[in-house]
Design an enzyme around this catalytic site. Structure first.
Site, PDB file in Angstrom:
ATOM      1  N   MET A 105       0.845  -1.196   0.000  1.00 60.81           N
ATOM      2  CA  MET A 105       0.000   0.000   0.000  1.00 60.81           C
ATOM      3  C   MET A 105       0.884   1.252   0.000  1.00 60.81           C
ATOM      4  SD  MET A 105      -3.437  -0.916   2.094  1.00 60.81           S
ATOM      5  CE  MET A 105      -2.805  -0.642   3.719  1.00 60.81           C
ATOM      6  N   GLY A 106       2.163   1.093  -0.350  1.00 63.64           N
ATOM      7  CA  GLY A 106       3.060   2.239  -0.399  1.00 63.64           C
ATOM      8  C   GLY A 106       3.525   2.675   0.980  1.00 63.64           C
ATOM      9  N   HIS A 126       8.987   1.031   3.642  1.00 66.46           N
ATOM     10  CA  HIS A 126      10.107   1.035   4.588  1.00 66.46           C
ATOM     11  C   HIS A 126      11.002  -0.160   4.256  1.00 66.46           C
ATOM     12  CE1 HIS A 126       7.848  -2.150   6.522  1.00 66.46           C
ATOM     13  NE2 HIS A 126       6.815  -1.344   6.678  1.00 66.46           N
ATOM     14  N   HIS A 168       9.471  -3.624   3.445  1.00 68.25           N
ATOM     15  CA  HIS A 168       8.977  -3.843   2.078  1.00 68.25           C
ATOM     16  C   HIS A 168      10.156  -4.120   1.131  1.00 68.25           C
ATOM     17  CE1 HIS A 168       5.632  -1.101   3.562  1.00 68.25           C
ATOM     18  NE2 HIS A 168       4.943  -2.115   3.089  1.00 68.25           N
ATOM     19  N   GLN A 180     -10.421  -2.467   2.518  1.00 67.91           N
ATOM     20  CA  GLN A 180      -9.962  -3.151   3.732  1.00 67.91           C
ATOM     21  C   GLN A 180      -9.901  -2.226   4.940  1.00 67.91           C
ATOM     22  OE1 GLN A 180      -6.161  -4.105   1.634  1.00 67.91           O
ATOM     23  NE2 GLN A 180      -5.211  -3.878   3.638  1.00 67.91           N
ATOM     24  N   LYS A 236       5.697 -11.805   6.739  1.00 68.34           N
ATOM     25  CA  LYS A 236       5.175 -12.523   7.910  1.00 68.34           C
ATOM     26  C   LYS A 236       4.736 -11.562   9.006  1.00 68.34           C
ATOM     27  CE  LYS A 236       7.800 -16.820   7.699  1.00 68.34           C
ATOM     28  NZ  LYS A 236       8.679 -17.694   8.513  1.00 68.34           N
ATOM     29  N   ASP A 260       2.451  -9.477   8.785  1.00 71.42           N
ATOM     30  CA  ASP A 260       0.998  -9.653   8.727  1.00 71.42           C
ATOM     31  C   ASP A 260       0.726 -11.153   8.610  1.00 71.42           C
ATOM     32  OD1 ASP A 260       0.105  -6.789   8.657  1.00 71.42           O
ATOM     33  OD2 ASP A 260       1.387  -6.796   6.902  1.00 71.42           O
ATOM     34  N   SER A 298       6.859  -1.027  10.345  1.00 70.87           N
ATOM     35  CA  SER A 298       5.480  -0.927   9.885  1.00 70.87           C
ATOM     36  C   SER A 298       5.253   0.507   9.419  1.00 70.87           C
ATOM     37  CB  SER A 298       4.525  -1.236  11.043  1.00 70.87           C
ATOM     38  OG  SER A 298       3.229  -0.728  10.772  1.00 70.87           O
TER      39      SER A 298
END
Ligand code: PAF
Length: 280
Positions: free
Chosen positions: A26-27, A30, A33, A57, A145, A147, A182
């Site tokens: 979702m951009g 960090h 990602h 969501q 992982k 999430d 996150s």
């Protein structure tokens, strides 16, 4: 690196189905990602990363509107991590008409933990991921992982719909003090950031106490929530589950095995989640 905004442009850039590795995001990227993108690039196929903040969501009271949109910076980071194509559709491209068809995930795995506290969340996630899979047509897709439940829900959806995609999990990237990276860490004040590691610490304590045996799991979970609450957090859940299906271990079952401790709690206005895989 190409940046495309439409499914048609994506197909033109990548005409052969099953020829890329996909990292959906979702951009507001960090290092966590970017580690997933590097993992994807190690397969030696073109890497496609998507950037799309998926309204479906988010519940009405959640942070959809204030979720940071940082496309230019994200593209620079993705390029340096080995991404070949960024797919950054707008809402009109992804949802040109009201999304009447939605994926209804198995409640056994999607209505517990995160799904219990965020009703409809996994319907929104599965619906957009299925749509992204249709647009990107990857051979492999990489999900963090961090999430954990999302990864398991996506794995099950992919298996049950017989999608020809291999789902790969990526390890959680952590800051020096152990805080899981996150996008939402950016919402924390300096004081909250200093305390944010307490969630991971509470999960580690819960995992250790569970492995030691003797005390019913529900008692340990309640104590873990209480300990966090005493430090000023508002816990949603701290729980130990089977790694295979996120089921609740029976109190009389042996505590040897593969488990995961999962937790979600609010510090100030920011809700953080984390998890810890462990073996008893
Ligand atoms: O994990 C996320 O960032 C999102 O849930 C995902 C998988 C990109 C779907 O919107």
């Amino acid at each position: 690196m190409h940046v495309v905004h439409t499914i048609a442009a994506l197909r033109a850039a990548l005409p052969v189905p099953g020829s890329c590795v996909f990292v959906p995001t979702m951009g507001n990227l960090h290092d966590g990602h970017l580690a997933l993108v590097r993992q994807a690039a190690a397969h030696g196929l073109p890497v496609v990363a998507s950037i799309f903040v998926n309204r479906l969501q988010f519940a009405p009271h959640e942070d959809f509107d204030r979720y940071p949109r940082t496309l230019a910076r994200d593209c620079e980071l993705l390029s340096s991590a080995g991404c070949s194509i960024v797919f950054a559709p707008d809402e009109a491209e992804m949802y040109p008409e009201p999304q009447g068809f939605k994926v209804q995930p198995d409640p056994a795995i999607a209505d517990i933990l995160e799904g219990h506290f965020r009703p409809g969340f996994f319907t929104g996630v599965c619906t957009v991921v299925l749509k992204l899979f249709g647009a990107v047509q990857p051979r492999i897709a990489v999900f963090g992982k961090k999430d954990y439940q999302q990864l398991m829900v996506i794995r099950r959806m992919t298996r049950q719909f017989a999608l020809p995609i291999e789902i790969e999990g990526g390890e959680t990237t952590r800051a020096a003090d152990g805080l899981a990276l996150s996008s939402r860490n950016g919402y924390l004040s300096d004081t909250e950031r200093a305390h944010a590691i307490e969630l991971a610490q509470a999960l580690a304590t819960l995992a250790r106490q569970f492995s030691e045996g003797g005390t019913p799991l529900a008692t340990l979970e309640a104590r873990a929530c209480q300990a966090l609450a005493e430090r000023g957090w508002q816990p949603d859940y701290l729980s130990v589950r089977r790694r295979t299906d996120l089921g609740i271990p029976a109190d009389d079952a042996p505590r040897s095995g593969d488990w995961v401790a999962l937790g979600a709690a609010r510090i100030g206005a920011t809700r953080l989640i984390d998890n810890l895989e462990f073996s008893g």
